[in-house]
Design a protein around this motif. Structure first.
Motif, PDB file in Angstrom:
ATOM      1  N   ARG A  73       8.573   5.100  -3.498  1.00 62.01           N
ATOM      2  CA  ARG A  73       9.059   6.299  -2.817  1.00 62.01           C
ATOM      3  C   ARG A  73       8.542   6.394  -1.386  1.00 62.01           C
ATOM      4  O   ARG A  73       8.827   7.368  -0.689  1.00 62.01           O
ATOM      5  CB  ARG A  73       8.659   7.556  -3.600  1.00 62.01           C
ATOM      6  CG  ARG A  73       9.271   7.643  -4.969  1.00 62.01           C
ATOM      7  CD  ARG A  73       9.209   9.059  -5.545  1.00 62.01           C
ATOM      8  NE  ARG A  73       7.939   9.368  -6.173  1.00 62.01           N
ATOM      9  CZ  ARG A  73       7.747  10.423  -6.965  1.00 62.01           C
ATOM     10  NH1 ARG A  73       8.751  11.263  -7.206  1.00 62.01           N
ATOM     11  NH2 ARG A  73       6.573  10.646  -7.519  1.00 62.01           N
ATOM     12  N   GLY A  74       7.739   5.413  -0.986  1.00 57.27           N
ATOM     13  CA  GLY A  74       7.171   5.449   0.354  1.00 57.27           C
ATOM     14  C   GLY A  74       5.853   6.186   0.456  1.00 57.27           C
ATOM     15  O   GLY A  74       5.325   6.387   1.555  1.00 57.27           O
ATOM     16  N   THR A  75       5.288   6.587  -0.675  1.00 57.08           N
ATOM     17  CA  THR A  75       4.024   7.317  -0.700  1.00 57.08           C
ATOM     18  C   THR A  75       2.852   6.335  -0.625  1.00 57.08           C
ATOM     19  O   THR A  75       2.880   5.286  -1.260  1.00 57.08           O
ATOM     20  CB  THR A  75       3.909   8.140  -2.000  1.00 57.08           C
ATOM     21  OG1 THR A  75       5.039   9.001  -2.114  1.00 57.08           O
ATOM     22  CG2 THR A  75       2.636   8.961  -2.021  1.00 57.08           C
ATOM     23  N   SER A  76       1.833   6.695   0.134  1.00 58.54           N
ATOM     24  CA  SER A  76       0.651   5.836   0.260  1.00 58.54           C
ATOM     25  C   SER A  76      -0.040   5.669  -1.090  1.00 58.54           C
ATOM     26  O   SER A  76      -0.127   6.620  -1.876  1.00 58.54           O
ATOM     27  CB  SER A  76      -0.333   6.433   1.258  1.00 58.54           C
ATOM     28  OG  SER A  76       0.216   6.452   2.557  1.00 58.54           O
ATOM     29  N   LEU A  77      -0.517   4.469  -1.347  1.00 60.52           N
ATOM     30  CA  LEU A  77      -1.244   4.163  -2.569  1.00 60.52           C
ATOM     31  C   LEU A  77      -2.711   3.933  -2.252  1.00 60.52           C
ATOM     32  O   LEU A  77      -3.061   3.313  -1.236  1.00 60.52           O
ATOM     33  CB  LEU A  77      -0.673   2.909  -3.229  1.00 60.52           C
ATOM     34  CG  LEU A  77       0.720   3.024  -3.845  1.00 60.52           C
ATOM     35  CD1 LEU A  77       1.210   1.653  -4.307  1.00 60.52           C
ATOM     36  CD2 LEU A  77       0.729   4.014  -5.010  1.00 60.52           C
ATOM     37  N   HIS A  78      -3.577   4.430  -3.159  1.00 61.03           N
ATOM     38  CA  HIS A  78      -5.013   4.299  -2.973  1.00 61.03           C
ATOM     39  C   HIS A  78      -5.670   3.990  -4.317  1.00 61.03           C
ATOM     40  O   HIS A  78      -5.106   4.271  -5.378  1.00 61.03           O
ATOM     41  CB  HIS A  78      -5.604   5.603  -2.413  1.00 61.03           C
ATOM     42  CG  HIS A  78      -4.950   6.075  -1.161  1.00 61.03           C
ATOM     43  ND1 HIS A  78      -5.276   5.568   0.081  1.00 61.03           N
ATOM     44  CD2 HIS A  78      -3.971   6.998  -0.962  1.00 61.03           C
ATOM     45  CE1 HIS A  78      -4.536   6.170   1.005  1.00 61.03           C
ATOM     46  NE2 HIS A  78      -3.733   7.042   0.398  1.00 61.03           N
ATOM     47  N   ARG A 102       0.826  -1.213   0.000  1.00 59.55           N
ATOM     48  CA  ARG A 102       0.000   0.000   0.000  1.00 59.55           C
ATOM     49  C   ARG A 102       0.863   1.267   0.000  1.00 59.55           C
ATOM     50  O   ARG A 102       0.334   2.363   0.178  1.00 59.55           O
ATOM     51  CB  ARG A 102      -0.922   0.004   1.216  1.00 59.55           C
ATOM     52  CG  ARG A 102      -1.938  -1.154   1.226  1.00 59.55           C
ATOM     53  CD  ARG A 102      -2.821  -1.161  -0.007  1.00 59.55           C
ATOM     54  NE  ARG A 102      -3.805  -2.249   0.014  1.00 59.55           N
ATOM     55  CZ  ARG A 102      -5.106  -2.057   0.219  1.00 59.55           C
ATOM     56  NH1 ARG A 102      -5.583  -0.844   0.397  1.00 59.55           N
ATOM     57  NH2 ARG A 102      -5.935  -3.091   0.216  1.00 59.55           N
ATOM     58  N   ARG A 103       2.165   1.083  -0.216  1.00 61.10           N
ATOM     59  CA  ARG A 103       3.064   2.227  -0.414  1.00 61.10           C
ATOM     60  C   ARG A 103       3.878   1.990  -1.676  1.00 61.10           C
ATOM     61  O   ARG A 103       4.208   0.854  -2.012  1.00 61.10           O
ATOM     62  CB  ARG A 103       3.989   2.437   0.784  1.00 61.10           C
ATOM     63  CG  ARG A 103       3.256   2.939   2.023  1.00 61.10           C
ATOM     64  CD  ARG A 103       4.195   3.372   3.128  1.00 61.10           C
ATOM     65  NE  ARG A 103       3.454   3.899   4.265  1.00 61.10           N
ATOM     66  CZ  ARG A 103       3.049   5.161   4.379  1.00 61.10           C
ATOM     67  NH1 ARG A 103       3.364   6.031   3.422  1.00 61.10           N
ATOM     68  NH2 ARG A 103       2.370   5.565   5.432  1.00 61.10           N
ATOM     69  N   ASP A 104       4.183   3.082  -2.358  1.00 57.68           N
ATOM     70  CA  ASP A 104       4.940   2.943  -3.601  1.00 57.68           C
ATOM     71  C   ASP A 104       6.432   2.899  -3.322  1.00 57.68           C
ATOM     72  O   ASP A 104       6.872   2.883  -2.155  1.00 57.68           O
ATOM     73  CB  ASP A 104       4.553   4.046  -4.591  1.00 57.68           C
ATOM     74  CG  ASP A 104       5.150   5.412  -4.263  1.00 57.68           C
ATOM     75  OD1 ASP A 104       5.767   5.587  -3.195  1.00 57.68           O
ATOM     76  OD2 ASP A 104       4.999   6.333  -5.105  1.00 57.68           O
ATOM     77  N   ARG A 141       3.690   6.314  -7.661  1.00 56.71           N
ATOM     78  CA  ARG A 141       2.540   7.197  -7.818  1.00 56.71           C
ATOM     79  C   ARG A 141       2.992   8.484  -8.502  1.00 56.71           C
ATOM     80  O   ARG A 141       4.059   9.017  -8.210  1.00 56.71           O
ATOM     81  CB  ARG A 141       1.937   7.524  -6.452  1.00 56.71           C
ATOM     82  CG  ARG A 141       0.700   8.400  -6.504  1.00 56.71           C
ATOM     83  CD  ARG A 141       0.214   8.727  -5.085  1.00 56.71           C
ATOM     84  NE  ARG A 141      -0.968   9.574  -5.115  1.00 56.71           N
ATOM     85  CZ  ARG A 141      -0.939  10.888  -5.245  1.00 56.71           C
ATOM     86  NH1 ARG A 141       0.216  11.528  -5.380  1.00 56.71           N
ATOM     87  NH2 ARG A 141      -2.065  11.586  -5.252  1.00 56.71           N
ATOM     88  N   ASP A 161      -5.391   6.200  -7.784  1.00 55.21           N
ATOM     89  CA  ASP A 161      -4.104   6.842  -8.019  1.00 55.21           C
ATOM     90  C   ASP A 161      -3.588   6.512  -9.416  1.00 55.21           C
ATOM     91  O   ASP A 161      -3.680   5.361  -9.875  1.00 55.21           O
ATOM     92  CB  ASP A 161      -3.069   6.375  -6.993  1.00 55.21           C
ATOM     93  CG  ASP A 161      -3.247   7.023  -5.631  1.00 55.21           C
ATOM     94  OD1 ASP A 161      -3.993   8.019  -5.544  1.00 55.21           O
ATOM     95  OD2 ASP A 161      -2.639   6.529  -4.658  1.00 55.21           O
TER      96      ASP A 161
END
Length: 368
Positions: free
Chosen positions: A93-98, A89-91, A160, A101
């Motif tokens: 780069r450490g960004t949250s995925l939803h 659930r994170r890309d 993302r 997106d």
């Protein structure tokens, strides 16, 4: 930009259209294929767009082989529809995925544990899933970009994308851009140096822009096509040259000592043979474009040794290169949107491949 509407449990998205390639000389067949729900670490995305890479065209025309039948296309953007129960659930780069997106993802999904993954070559993973290159099996898991959906395998590095990054810039990020990030890193320190880029397609123009961003003082772009060379200055080339002019241009830029780096995106034996002669003592030759069979080249190994030359082949890339490619594009002011000539519908894939064979067309895209 494609509008996204969440589909929940995929109640309205059970069937996808896919343009299936079954062999050279045969038109792409638009098939209806059931959409598999994502399992375990898989992620289902709805395809926003897919640009055709030169390797797609080489496969279509028979210059290179691939397992058949298949769904071609690997320069893909998509919007997340659903996650498998164990999907990240994170890309990268450490960004949250939803869900919803817009994302790009690495060309190769890797296991992270095999012989090559442990040695820093995840693109050569022994269990690799390579998008746009996988055979279409009876389970009909969609792994190519010329379809309504693509099912991302476990071990796929996802990034993302910010809304400000255009589809035209973002589509080739997971192929040409990321590969050239790997290539320019392999070349080493470019600060204040002179770089020759062979081939003025999307790869070559990207190499120019990256070389300048890494501090190269001179970037000489060479191609046989004058219209392609005309784009060079917009992407950072300080000089352009036809093949017959290249030796003089390199000598003039380096007081006759030779250039620091040659990056070959053309992939022809003639490009290799002419480019190798341009290097200074201790120079680096980075091979990127030779991804289809050609005639052998003559190489005098003694000259390589005595001149302290470094030869390096780059094929695909690791996930960190995709992360850096996206970050580079997000900051870049170059006119990446201009490199995609047009977008055609999925139903016109055969015509899209025909147009992609025009040397003046660097990229052409397909939208479902």
């Amino acid at each position: 930009m494609t509008n996204f509407q969440p589909t929940g449990a995929l109640a309205e998205a059970r069937v996808a259209r896919a343009a299936v390639f079954s062999g050279v000389g045969r038109p792409l067949e638009l098939r209806s294929i059931p959409v598999a729900d994502p399992q375990e670490g898989e992620i289902l995305v709805r395809v926003v767009g897919c640009t055709l890479c030169g390797s797609d065209v080489h496969t279509y025309t028979g210059k290179r082989s691939t397992p058949l039948p298949t769904i071609l296309g690997h320069e893909i953007l998509g919007r997340i529809v659903a996650f498998g129960p164990a999907a990240a659930r994170r890309d990268a780069r450490g960004t949250s995925l939803h869900e919803g997106d817009r994302v790009t993802w690495a060309l190769v999904a890797s296991c992270g544990a095999c012989f090559y993954c442990r040695r820093g070559l995840p693109q050569k993973c022994l269990c690799a899933v390579k998008y746009g290159h996988e055979p279409l099996h009876e389970d009909a898991r969609l792994r190519g970009g010329l379809a309504d959906y693509c099912l991302l395998a476990p071990g796929t590095a996802v990034v993302r994308l910010e809304d400000a990054l255009s589809d035209e810039a973002a589509c080739p990020a997971n192929c040409g851009t990321a590969t050239m990030v790997a290539a320019t890193e392999a070349a080493g320190d470019m600060h204040g140096g002179c770089v020759v880029v062979l081939g003025a397609g999307l790869l070559g123009l990207t190499a120019c822009a990256l070389a300048r961003s890494r501090g190269a003082a001179d970037v000489i772009l060479c191609d046989v096509q004058s219209p392609r060379l005309a784009r060079g200055a917009a992407f950072g080339a300080t000089r352009v040259a036809a093949p017959g002019e290249l030796g003089a241009a390199a000598a003039g830029a380096t007081q006759g000592h030779g250039v620091d780096v040659v990056i070959d995106s053309a992939g022809t034996p003639e490009a290799f043979e002419s480019g190798l002669a341009l290097l200074r003592l201790g120079g680096a030759f980075i091979l990127v474009g030779a991804v289809f069979p050609t005639r052998p080249v003559e190489l005098h190994v003694e000259r390589v040794v005595r001149r302290n030359l470094r030869l390096c082949g780059i094929h695909n890339y690791a996930p960190e290169h995709l992360v850096k490619a996206v970050a580079f594009l997000e900051q870049s002011k170059h006119p990446w949107h201009s490199l995609v000539a047009d977008w055609l519908p999925l139903s016109e894939c055969t015509r899209t491949f025909q147009r992609a064979q025009d040397p003046a067309v660097l990229r052409i895209g397909v939208r479902p």
